[in-house]
Design a protein around this motif. Structure first.
Motif, short mmCIF file in Angstrom:
data_model
loop_
_atom_site.label_atom_id
_atom_site.label_comp_id
_atom_site.label_asym_id
_atom_site.label_seq_id
_atom_site.Cartn_x
_atom_site.Cartn_y
_atom_site.Cartn_z
N GLY A 241 48.33 27.49 19.35
CA GLY A 241 49.56 26.79 18.98
C GLY A 241 50.75 27.72 18.95
O GLY A 241 50.96 28.52 19.87
N ASP A 242 51.52 27.64 17.85
CA ASP A 242 52.73 28.45 17.76
C ASP A 242 52.50 29.76 17.00
O ASP A 242 53.45 30.43 16.61
CB ASP A 242 53.85 27.66 17.07
CG ASP A 242 53.48 27.27 15.63
OD1 ASP A 242 52.32 27.50 15.22
OD2 ASP A 242 54.35 26.71 14.93
N ARG A 243 51.25 30.14 16.82
CA ARG A 243 50.95 31.38 16.11
C ARG A 243 51.41 32.60 16.91
O ARG A 243 51.37 32.60 18.14
CB ARG A 243 49.44 31.52 15.84
CG ARG A 243 48.90 30.54 14.80
CD ARG A 243 47.39 30.66 14.72
NE ARG A 243 46.86 29.91 13.60
CZ ARG A 243 46.58 28.61 13.64
NH1 ARG A 243 46.80 27.93 14.78
NH2 ARG A 243 46.11 28.00 12.58
N GLU A 244 51.82 33.64 16.18
CA GLU A 244 52.23 34.87 16.85
C GLU A 244 50.99 35.58 17.40
O GLU A 244 49.97 35.72 16.72
CB GLU A 244 52.95 35.80 15.88
CG GLU A 244 53.41 37.10 16.53
CD GLU A 244 54.23 37.97 15.60
OE1 GLU A 244 54.49 39.14 15.96
OE2 GLU A 244 54.61 37.49 14.51
N VAL A 245 51.08 36.02 18.65
CA VAL A 245 49.97 36.71 19.30
C VAL A 245 50.08 38.21 18.99
O VAL A 245 51.10 38.85 19.25
CB VAL A 245 50.01 36.49 20.83
CG1 VAL A 245 48.93 37.32 21.51
CG2 VAL A 245 49.83 35.01 21.15
N LEU A 246 48.98 38.75 18.42
CA LEU A 246 48.95 40.17 18.10
C LEU A 246 48.40 40.99 19.27
O LEU A 246 48.91 42.06 19.57
CB LEU A 246 48.11 40.41 16.84
CG LEU A 246 48.62 39.72 15.57
CD1 LEU A 246 47.64 39.94 14.42
CD2 LEU A 246 50.00 40.22 15.20
N THR A 247 47.34 40.48 19.91
CA THR A 247 46.80 41.15 21.11
C THR A 247 46.29 40.09 22.07
O THR A 247 45.91 38.98 21.66
CB THR A 247 45.63 42.10 20.76
OG1 THR A 247 44.54 41.34 20.21
CG2 THR A 247 46.06 43.17 19.78
N ARG A 248 46.25 40.46 23.34
CA ARG A 248 45.74 39.54 24.37
C ARG A 248 45.03 40.35 25.44
O ARG A 248 45.57 41.35 25.94
CB ARG A 248 46.88 38.74 24.98
CG ARG A 248 46.44 37.80 26.11
CD ARG A 248 47.64 37.14 26.78
NE ARG A 248 47.24 36.36 27.96
CZ ARG A 248 46.91 35.08 27.93
NH1 ARG A 248 46.94 34.42 26.78
NH2 ARG A 248 46.57 34.45 29.03
N GLU A 249 43.79 39.93 25.77
CA GLU A 249 43.03 40.56 26.84
C GLU A 249 42.56 39.48 27.80
O GLU A 249 42.10 38.42 27.35
CB GLU A 249 41.81 41.31 26.29
CG GLU A 249 42.13 42.41 25.29
CD GLU A 249 40.86 42.97 24.68
OE1 GLU A 249 40.03 43.49 25.45
OE2 GLU A 249 40.68 42.87 23.45
N GLU A 250 42.66 39.76 29.09
CA GLU A 250 42.20 38.80 30.10
C GLU A 250 40.95 39.34 30.77
O GLU A 250 40.90 40.50 31.17
CB GLU A 250 43.30 38.55 31.13
CG GLU A 250 44.55 37.90 30.54
CD GLU A 250 45.58 37.56 31.59
OE1 GLU A 250 45.27 37.74 32.80
OE2 GLU A 250 46.67 37.10 31.24
N MET A 251 39.92 38.47 30.85
CA MET A 251 38.65 38.84 31.49
C MET A 251 38.29 37.74 32.48
O MET A 251 37.51 36.84 32.15
CB MET A 251 37.56 39.00 30.41
CG MET A 251 37.89 40.07 29.37
SD MET A 251 36.83 39.98 27.91
CE MET A 251 37.52 38.51 27.10
N GLY A 252 38.91 37.80 33.66
CA GLY A 252 38.71 36.73 34.65
C GLY A 252 39.34 35.45 34.14
O GLY A 252 40.52 35.41 33.80
N ARG A 253 38.54 34.38 34.03
CA ARG A 253 39.05 33.11 33.54
C ARG A 253 39.03 33.02 32.02
O ARG A 253 39.51 32.05 31.44
CB ARG A 253 38.22 31.96 34.12
CG ARG A 253 38.33 31.83 35.64
CD ARG A 253 37.53 30.64 36.12
NE ARG A 253 37.65 30.47 37.57
CZ ARG A 253 37.05 29.50 38.26
NH1 ARG A 253 36.27 28.62 37.60
NH2 ARG A 253 37.21 29.41 39.56
N THR A 254 38.45 34.02 31.39
CA THR A 254 38.34 34.04 29.93
C THR A 254 39.40 34.95 29.35
O THR A 254 39.70 36.01 29.89
CB THR A 254 36.94 34.53 29.50
OG1 THR A 254 35.95 33.65 30.05
CG2 THR A 254 36.82 34.56 27.98
#
Length: 304
Positions: A241-254
């Motif tokens: 939702g509108d939560r602040e993102v602290l970290t983001r990692e992409e692993m293909g489609r996941t």
């Protein structure tokens, strides 16, 4: 200047300590409630040891003040027997043996428990008659942690106590400390930069960085401040939702995203429907995320 209130073990107001032009502590205001286990966290050189040294009457503040159970600790015969401070670099006289150190502690601390001390001496395999200076680093550390636990001092402070202990001995220390605290509550402060190792011990978190308090909250409240979501990008985005993102990692489609604020029960049910895994965030990772954000925000506000 605000007065310490009832139920506070350590109270600091405007506490500052400088060494030449360098600030070890900078205008620290802090209250540590009595009868809790406090984690004093931060990197090496953050100011943790200086705060402990001033609180235990071993150093003087450049400005401000600290009180222990409402009183100034320096040369205070009514307060000092209530304080046990175990340093990582604990110093002993050249010829002193462990048995002498324990006897001295028994004389210094009115609540000393010999039965507990003897049990811990056996568990940590401390050679009582060997000169401490000839012991291994781990054995010297064991002498310190045994003293701190068996003292049962109303205020017990451990400054990086695990240094030199192997993983098995560190686990023994944490278990013994928690068990005795449960049976004999008092105020305990554990300084560490290995946050996840002591996360199960601490009830209150104080994070110090560059001589300033960056974070001071109940450990349970901090744990509720973030969650990690793992799943398809669109599903994770919907749950976040509108939560602040602290970290983001992409692993293909996941994707693996850590966001602020715990999920409601309804959001957890929806996450399960969308095959989004909801994972807790380790205290160490969360502290790093939150303080990095606060430092960045502070820099922007100051025009950095």
């Amino acid at each position: 200047m605000a007065e310490p209130y009832e139920g506070v073990a350590v109270s600091a107001r405007g506490l500052t300590r400088t060494y030449g032009r360098a600030h070890a502590l900078r205008d620290v205001d802090l209250d540590l409630a009595a009868g809790q286990v406090h984690g004093l966290l931060g990197r090496n050189g953050a100011g943790k040891s200086t705060l402990m040294s001033i609180a235990t009457g071993q150093e003087y503040a450049t400005a401000g003040e600290v009180r222990i159970f409402g009183e100034h600790p320096h040369e205070n015969e009514g307060i000092l027997p209530k304080i046990c401070f175990i340093r990582e670099s604990q110093q002993y006289l050249d010829d002193i043996r462990a048995v002498h150190a324990f006897r001295a502690a028994a004389d210094a601390f009115p609540r000393w428990d010999w039965d507990l001390a003897e049990r811990l001496i056996h568990e940590f395999q401390v050679p009582e008659k060997t000169k401490i200076k000839k012991m291994s680093h781990g054995q010297r550390s064991a002498v310190g942690v045994i003293t701190g636990i068996a003292s049962r001092a109303e205020l017990t402070l451990f400054d990086e106590p695990y240094v030199g202990l192997d993983p098995v001995a560190r686990s023994q220390f944490y278990r013994a400390l928690l068990e005795d605290y449960t049976e004999h509550p008092r105020t305990i402060v554990v300084s560490s930069h290995l946050i996840d190792e002591i996360a199960h011990l601490i009830e209150n978190v104080v994070l110090i960085d560059h001589g300033q308090v960056m974070l001071h909250e109940a450990a349970d409240d901090i744990r509720e401040r973030a969650v990690t979501l793992v799943g398809r990008d669109d599903a994770v985005t919907l749950i976040a939702g509108d939560r602040e993102v602290l970290t983001r990692e992409e692993m293909g489609r996941t994707v693996r995203v850590t966001v602020e604020r715990a999920l409601s029960d309804a959001e957890r049910r929806r996450a399960a429907e969308l095959d989004v895994d909801v994972l807790p965030v380790g205290l160490q990772d969360l502290v790093v995320h939150l303080t990095t954000r606060e430092q960045t925000s502070s820099g922007k506000e100051n025009g950095a």
